[in-house]
Scaffold this active site. Structure first.
Site, short mmCIF file in Angstrom:
data_model
loop_
_atom_site.label_atom_id
_atom_site.label_comp_id
_atom_site.label_asym_id
_atom_site.label_seq_id
_atom_site.Cartn_x
_atom_site.Cartn_y
_atom_site.Cartn_z
N CYS A 103 0.51 -1.70 3.51
CA CYS A 103 1.86 -1.63 2.95
C CYS A 103 2.35 -0.18 2.90
CB CYS A 103 1.87 -2.24 1.56
SG CYS A 103 3.48 -2.27 0.79
N CYS A 201 0.52 -6.01 -3.11
CA CYS A 201 1.63 -5.08 -2.93
C CYS A 201 2.94 -5.81 -2.67
CB CYS A 201 1.30 -4.15 -1.76
SG CYS A 201 2.55 -2.92 -1.41
#
Length: 378
Positions: A103, A201
């Site tokens: 991410c 995330c």
């Protein structure tokens, strides 16, 4: 690392206290600060577990107090293609990925960075606990651990490159979390006491097995011990990770005095996932040899300096919040590298990241593909 002279800096405002204090500190330094809130997940906006709407309200309130503009940007398509799809592929292959690493590399320091540059930013800033330092001797930007050892996030940032680091600031990396909270309270930030986010995330905190079950196919199979005895049935290999102790469904600990060693009363741990046979292997005792490794192999390496470290002594983490472990880089060519450890490492897990350090400097790392048993040490 401070930015000077006055620059236009775009801050990723998440709704949390760390990014809020980041924006405040840069504004206090005289920079032109603009906030951007990233929406990266929208599959279940109405779910009780989706916090993005609340987070945006918090981010907007922070921007109002600090006195900066805030923009709402949607990167959901990029997140799904670049991060979530890979996350699912890894789980389906029997590995345990770390979505925060991907991410950061693909969204926060690629999609977000690119967008910030398009809207006229000279640098970006986030609320990560890490530091960037320019080394005049080498001309390179170095990624350093955050000053607060309990909050250091350099492990998750090891895939950043020189171009990204040269345009990035981590103001709270110079502070301890207690100082960040104190600053937030002193300036009256509405999220000063907001708890730190956990979970996947941008997807948030939710029952993981239930969530994963919506996206991947799974097949039940046998749970076998190290002697091949059948102890039960697993619900799908994707739902287990090496070193896991809870949720195995094969009984608990009868004698709390025998937790680390073996014996009939010791707890059970996941030790292996035999994907081809759809078998989950478990062992008794925290220190069972199947859970210990002296070597590992990794691939898909990223080196912060743009080149692999020389073979020799180093330190590494094989999971977040782990103490640095002394090791030797035995091979680093192309995207692959190998490490050996004088002290056995516990539950080294394929799919997780092996991240290398030289003191406080993060050198980079890669994805663990395999770990060697205790008797394979160099």
């Amino acid at each position: 690392m401070t930015a000077s002279p006055k620059q236009r800096i775009v801050v990723g405002l998440s709704g949390g206290v760390d990014s809020a204090v980041t924006a405040h500190l840069l504004k206090q330094q005289g920079h032109e600060v603009v906030g951007i809130f990233m929406k990266n997940w929208e599959d279940d906006d109405d779910s009780e577990y989706c916090s993005s709407n609340v987070d945006f309200v918090d981010a907007a309130a922070v921007a109002d107090v600090i006195g900066i503009e805030i923009e709402h940007v949607n990167f959901a398509a990029e997140y799904k293609d670049r991060v979530f799809a890979e996350f699912l592929r890894e789980y389906e292959a029997g590995r345990t990925p770390n979505p925060d690493v991907l991410c950061n590399a693909e969204i926060k320091f690629k999609a977000f960075l690119d967008h910030a540059m398009r809207v006229g930013a000279e640098k970006i800033a986030t609320g990560h606990y890490a530091r960037v330092r320019h080394n005049p001797a080498t001309g390179l930007h170095e990624l350093l651990k955050g000053l607060d050892p309990a909050k250091d996030q350099s492990y998750f940032l090891h895939r950043l490159n020189q171009s990204q680091l040269s345009r990035t600031l981590f103001p709270v990396g110079e502070l301890r979390k207690t100082e960040v909270r104190r600053i937030a309270e002193e300036i009256g930030l509405p999220n000063a006491k907001k708890k730190d986010s956990t979970g996947i995330c941008f997807i948030g905190e939710r029952p993981f097995r239930e969530f994963l079950n919506r996206y991947i196919q799974h097949a039940p199979g046998p749970i076998l011990d190290d002697r091949g005895r059948r102890l039960g049935q697993h619900v799908g290999l994707s739902f287990y990770t090496l070193g896991q102790r809870q949720g195995l469904g094969i009984g608990g600990v009868k004698d709390k005095g025998a937790q680390r060693g073996g014996g009939e009363h010791a707890p059970w741990f996941v030790a292996r996932k035999e994907v081809e046979r759809n078998v989950l292997r478990v062992v008794q005792g925290h220190d069972h040899p199947w859970l210990l490794s002296h070597t590992l192999q990794a691939t898909d390496a990223n080196w912060v300096a743009g080149r692999p470290p020389a073979a020799g002594a180093c330190a590494a983490k094989t999971r977040y919040r782990q103490q640095d472990a002394a090791c030797t880089v035995t091979q680093a060519e192309g995207g692959d590298f190998a490490l050996s450890f004088p002290e056995a490492q516990w539950a080294v897990t394929p799919g997780q990241s092996a991240v290398l350090y030289d003191g406080e400097v993060c050198l980079g790392g890669g994805v663990i593909t395999a770990a060697g048993p205790v008797n394979s040490a160099a």
